[in-house]
Scaffold this motif. Structure first.
Motif, mmCIF file in Angstrom:
data_model
loop_
_atom_site.group_PDB
_atom_site.id
_atom_site.type_symbol
_atom_site.label_atom_id
_atom_site.label_comp_id
_atom_site.label_asym_id
_atom_site.label_seq_id
_atom_site.Cartn_x
_atom_site.Cartn_y
_atom_site.Cartn_z
ATOM 1 N N VAL A 75 0.862 -1.188 0.000
ATOM 2 C CA VAL A 75 0.000 0.000 0.000
ATOM 3 C C VAL A 75 0.896 1.234 0.000
ATOM 4 O O VAL A 75 1.805 1.355 0.828
ATOM 5 N N TYR A 76 0.650 2.134 -0.922
ATOM 6 C CA TYR A 76 1.398 3.386 -0.965
ATOM 7 C C TYR A 76 0.753 4.353 0.017
ATOM 8 O O TYR A 76 -0.460 4.587 -0.025
ATOM 9 N N ILE A 77 1.562 4.925 0.927
ATOM 10 C CA ILE A 77 1.014 5.742 2.023
ATOM 11 C C ILE A 77 1.551 7.165 1.919
ATOM 12 O O ILE A 77 2.766 7.395 1.855
ATOM 13 N N ILE A 78 0.597 8.116 1.940
ATOM 14 C CA ILE A 78 0.943 9.541 1.987
ATOM 15 C C ILE A 78 0.455 10.101 3.316
ATOM 16 O O ILE A 78 -0.712 9.935 3.673
ATOM 17 N N LEU A 79 1.354 10.748 4.054
ATOM 18 C CA LEU A 79 0.996 11.387 5.325
ATOM 19 C C LEU A 79 0.643 12.845 5.082
ATOM 20 O O LEU A 79 1.413 13.603 4.478
ATOM 21 N N LEU A 80 -0.567 13.229 5.555
ATOM 22 C CA LEU A 80 -0.966 14.631 5.546
ATOM 23 C C LEU A 80 -0.508 15.265 6.856
ATOM 24 O O LEU A 80 -0.803 14.732 7.936
ATOM 25 N N THR A 81 0.194 16.361 6.784
ATOM 26 C CA THR A 81 0.718 16.932 8.025
ATOM 27 C C THR A 81 0.967 18.425 7.883
ATOM 28 O O THR A 81 1.245 18.934 6.794
ATOM 29 N N GLY A 82 0.840 19.074 9.010
ATOM 30 C CA GLY A 82 1.245 20.469 9.078
ATOM 31 C C GLY A 82 2.667 20.582 9.594
ATOM 32 O O GLY A 82 3.220 21.677 9.718
ATOM 33 N N LYS A 83 3.276 19.436 9.935
ATOM 34 C CA LYS A 83 4.637 19.436 10.459
ATOM 35 C C LYS A 83 5.619 19.655 9.312
ATOM 36 O O LYS A 83 5.453 19.128 8.216
ATOM 37 N N SER A 84 6.632 20.401 9.576
ATOM 38 C CA SER A 84 7.630 20.673 8.542
ATOM 39 C C SER A 84 9.054 20.444 9.032
ATOM 40 O O SER A 84 9.999 20.615 8.287
ATOM 41 N N GLY A 96 7.430 4.024 7.795
ATOM 42 C CA GLY A 96 6.964 3.335 6.594
ATOM 43 C C GLY A 96 6.189 4.186 5.628
ATOM 44 O O GLY A 96 5.678 3.660 4.627
ATOM 45 N N ALA A 97 6.070 5.499 5.874
ATOM 46 C CA ALA A 97 5.376 6.371 4.933
ATOM 47 C C ALA A 97 6.198 6.490 3.650
ATOM 48 O O ALA A 97 7.425 6.450 3.678
ATOM 49 N N ASP A 98 5.501 6.618 2.512
ATOM 50 C CA ASP A 98 6.182 6.758 1.224
ATOM 51 C C ASP A 98 6.348 8.210 0.804
ATOM 52 O O ASP A 98 7.293 8.546 0.091
ATOM 53 N N ASP A 99 5.420 9.085 1.244
ATOM 54 C CA ASP A 99 5.472 10.493 0.815
ATOM 55 C C ASP A 99 4.732 11.345 1.830
ATOM 56 O O ASP A 99 4.026 10.823 2.710
ATOM 57 N N PHE A 100 4.886 12.645 1.693
ATOM 58 C CA PHE A 100 4.232 13.621 2.570
ATOM 59 C C PHE A 100 3.508 14.642 1.721
ATOM 60 O O PHE A 100 3.923 14.957 0.601
ATOM 61 N N LEU A 101 2.427 15.147 2.284
ATOM 62 C CA LEU A 101 1.703 16.254 1.660
ATOM 63 C C LEU A 101 1.416 17.265 2.759
ATOM 64 O O LEU A 101 0.672 16.985 3.700
ATOM 65 N N SER A 102 2.048 18.419 2.644
ATOM 66 C CA SER A 102 1.944 19.432 3.694
ATOM 67 C C SER A 102 0.685 20.263 3.507
ATOM 68 O O SER A 102 0.332 20.657 2.389
ATOM 69 N N LYS A 103 0.018 20.472 4.628
ATOM 70 C CA LYS A 103 -1.143 21.363 4.611
ATOM 71 C C LYS A 103 -0.670 22.808 4.707
ATOM 72 O O LYS A 103 0.256 23.112 5.465
ATOM 73 N N PRO A 104 -1.309 23.723 4.006
ATOM 74 C CA PRO A 104 -2.341 23.508 2.994
ATOM 75 C C PRO A 104 -1.715 23.084 1.661
ATOM 76 O O PRO A 104 -0.555 23.376 1.396
ATOM 77 N N TYR A 105 -2.437 22.417 0.821
ATOM 78 C CA TYR A 105 -1.934 21.943 -0.467
ATOM 79 C C TYR A 105 -2.933 22.353 -1.528
ATOM 80 O O TYR A 105 -4.089 22.655 -1.248
ATOM 81 N N ASP A 106 -2.490 22.384 -2.798
ATOM 82 C CA ASP A 106 -3.431 22.699 -3.883
ATOM 83 C C ASP A 106 -3.676 21.440 -4.716
ATOM 84 O O ASP A 106 -3.019 20.410 -4.564
ATOM 85 N N ASP A 108 -3.158 20.755 -7.879
ATOM 86 C CA ASP A 108 -2.089 20.327 -8.788
ATOM 87 C C ASP A 108 -1.017 19.543 -8.037
ATOM 88 O O ASP A 108 -0.516 18.521 -8.534
ATOM 89 N N GLU A 109 -0.645 20.019 -6.842
ATOM 90 C CA GLU A 109 0.353 19.291 -6.057
ATOM 91 C C GLU A 109 -0.184 17.923 -5.673
ATOM 92 O O GLU A 109 0.535 16.915 -5.724
ATOM 93 N N LEU A 110 -1.463 17.847 -5.287
ATOM 94 C CA LEU A 110 -2.076 16.565 -4.945
ATOM 95 C C LEU A 110 -2.026 15.613 -6.141
ATOM 96 O O LEU A 110 -1.673 14.428 -5.998
ATOM 97 N N ASP A 111 -2.341 16.144 -7.350
ATOM 98 C CA ASP A 111 -2.337 15.312 -8.551
ATOM 99 C C ASP A 111 -0.937 14.752 -8.827
ATOM 100 O O ASP A 111 -0.771 13.567 -9.149
ATOM 101 N N VAL A 112 0.088 15.601 -8.660
ATOM 102 C CA VAL A 112 1.471 15.164 -8.904
ATOM 103 C C VAL A 112 1.873 14.065 -7.921
ATOM 104 O O VAL A 112 2.480 13.058 -8.278
ATOM 105 N N ARG A 113 1.525 14.251 -6.655
ATOM 106 C CA ARG A 113 1.878 13.247 -5.638
ATOM 107 C C ARG A 113 1.167 11.910 -5.915
ATOM 108 O O ARG A 113 1.755 10.847 -5.761
ATOM 109 N N ILE A 114 -0.094 11.991 -6.298
ATOM 110 C CA ILE A 114 -0.851 10.781 -6.587
ATOM 111 C C ILE A 114 -0.259 10.056 -7.798
ATOM 112 O O ILE A 114 -0.100 8.816 -7.800
ATOM 113 N N ARG A 115 0.094 10.813 -8.849
ATOM 114 C CA ARG A 115 0.670 10.188 -10.047
ATOM 115 C C ARG A 115 2.009 9.504 -9.733
ATOM 116 O O ARG A 115 2.292 8.415 -10.245
ATOM 117 N N ALA A 116 2.823 10.167 -8.899
ATOM 118 C CA ALA A 116 4.098 9.563 -8.509
ATOM 119 C C ALA A 116 3.868 8.256 -7.748
ATOM 120 O O ALA A 116 4.545 7.241 -7.985
#
Length: 400
Positions: A75-84, A96-106, A108-116
């Motif tokens: 399972v590919y896991i993306i962590l949503l976080t405000g932590k930087s 074991g997380a594969d990627d991060f998505l920092s809040k707030p996000y737009d 286009d960035e979500l689409d790029v992360r999902i495609r990767a």
């Protein structure tokens, strides 16, 4: 792609769900880590997007559960976080997380992360499929290997059944032998048989090469030479003024019958002889084969040096009969070159000198001495499988 969202904030959860569905994904959204984990026990997801900070089961704990339960699959896991902070990101990756998505996000960035992530998932699935195909192929290879092993074992039993069993019924000669193939099947073979009331025939041959091709030819030759199975009418009984062919004529006939062809490139060495048990005269021919070891009862043993072309190597070679006059207690040993060429772990050959020394030590019986020689050869090899077949046929003239 089927995606699971774990987000405790309703607005963020609904927004993320709408964005993912607009990108064409099949989405299930829950409000906590525990609900996400329960849902994963019922359904399979390719990707999980989880908030880091949640009550009950947080994002890190959900990641840990997914990674420690292989039944969930990859399972590919993306962590949503405000932590930087860098240390926080390292902690998430270590869990074991594969990627991060920092809040707030737009979007286009979500689409790029999902495609990767989707590319990684596809690669993982492709690798899994290839591994499963490889596992199936390995199973087929293993099954084929087991079938081949069973067939080789059966062939080895058949080949060993051609070794001397029904020895000539007389009390004038005793026999013993060694037969140690370097593979499942041997290119060496030998036999002893009754030619007539007074004469015993014997041979030891060595087909060049190892494995199945050499073994097939050796079995063919055994059936061709041995009188009980020969269908050619040539061996050993012939309509002539003698009861059987002389050794040199046997060698010539074999050379004519089994020429080396351009495909198999097979030929063989041979020592064939006959012993008159009344006169104790031995007549033999050596065709490219090591000469016999003669061990007199009251003298030092010696190797008789002989020359001659191997069978099948050249057209119409000249073979001549040789003679030995023996006495009660005398022994004669035929052997393949695997005896002399047997190597120790340092690469040193057993050789003629050690063979002579080994056969000089006489015990109570011929069989005991042959087994002692066999033990010396095994010890010389250091427990390794020999590089060549080891065969030896020994005979001893008994007292009247």
């Amino acid at each position: 792609m089927k995606i699971l969202i774990a987000e405790d904030e309703e607005f963020s959860r609904d927004l993320l769900r709408a964005q993912l569905e607009s990108l064409g994904h099949d989405v299930v959204a829950v409000s906590s880590g525990s609900q996400a984990w329960g849902t994963m026990q019922q359904e399979r997801f390719s990707m999980v997007i989880t908030d880091w900070m949640m009550p009950d089961v947080d994002g890190l704990e959900l990641v840990r559960r997914i990674r420690t339960h292989p039944e969930t699959g990859y399972v590919y896991i993306i962590l949503l976080t405000g932590k930087s902070e860098r240390t926080d990101l390292i902690t998430g990756m270590l869990r074991g997380a594969d990627d991060f998505l920092s809040k707030p996000y737009d979007r286009d960035e979500l689409d790029v992360r999902i495609r990767a992530g989707e590319r990684v998932i596809n690669l993982e699935r492709s690798l899994k499929a290839k591994n499963e195909e490889l596992a199936r192929s390995n199973q087929e290879i293993e099954r084929a290997s087991q079938r081949m092993k069973r067939n080789l074992d059966a062939a080895a039993r058949i080949q060993k059944s051609l070794l001397p069993r029904d020895l000539p019924q007389n009390h004038a000669v005793d026999f013993a032998w060694i037969f140690r193939p370097c593979d499942e099947l041997a290119g060496d073979i030998f036999n002893v048989f009754q030619l007539d009331h007074d004469n015993i025939g014997f041979y030891l041959l060595d087909v060049v090469g190892h494995g199945l091709p050499a073994a097939l030819l050796s079995v063919t030759l055994s059936r061709f030479i041995s009188p009980s199975t020969s269908s050619s009418g040539q061996f050993p009984n012939v309509a002539s003024d003698t009861a059987f062919l002389s050794p040199s004529k046997v060698a010539s006939a074999l050379n004519e019958q089994f020429p080396m062809d351009g495909i198999g490139q097979q030929y063989f060495t041979l020592l064939y002889g006959c012993l008159n048990v009344c006169t104790r005269e031995m007549q033999y021919v050596a065709a490219g084969h090591p000469g016999p070891v003669v061990i007199p009862a009251n003298d030092a043993p010696r190797i008789v040096q002989v020359e001659g072309y191997p069978i099948g190597l050249v057209d119409q070679p000249e073979y001549s009969d040789r003679h030995l006059s023996l006495a009660p207690g005398d022994r004669v040993m035929l052997y393949s070159d695997g005896v002399l060429d047997c190597q120790n772990p340092d690469g040193e050959h057993f050789g003629e000198d050690r063979l002579i020394a080994a056969v000089s030590e006489r015990r109570e019986s011929l069989n005991e001495d042959v087994q002692s020689l066999n033990n010396q050869l095994v010890g010389w090899c250091g427990g390794r499988t020999p590089d060549d077949d080891i065969s030896l046929l020994a005979m001893q003239l008994l007292d009247d």
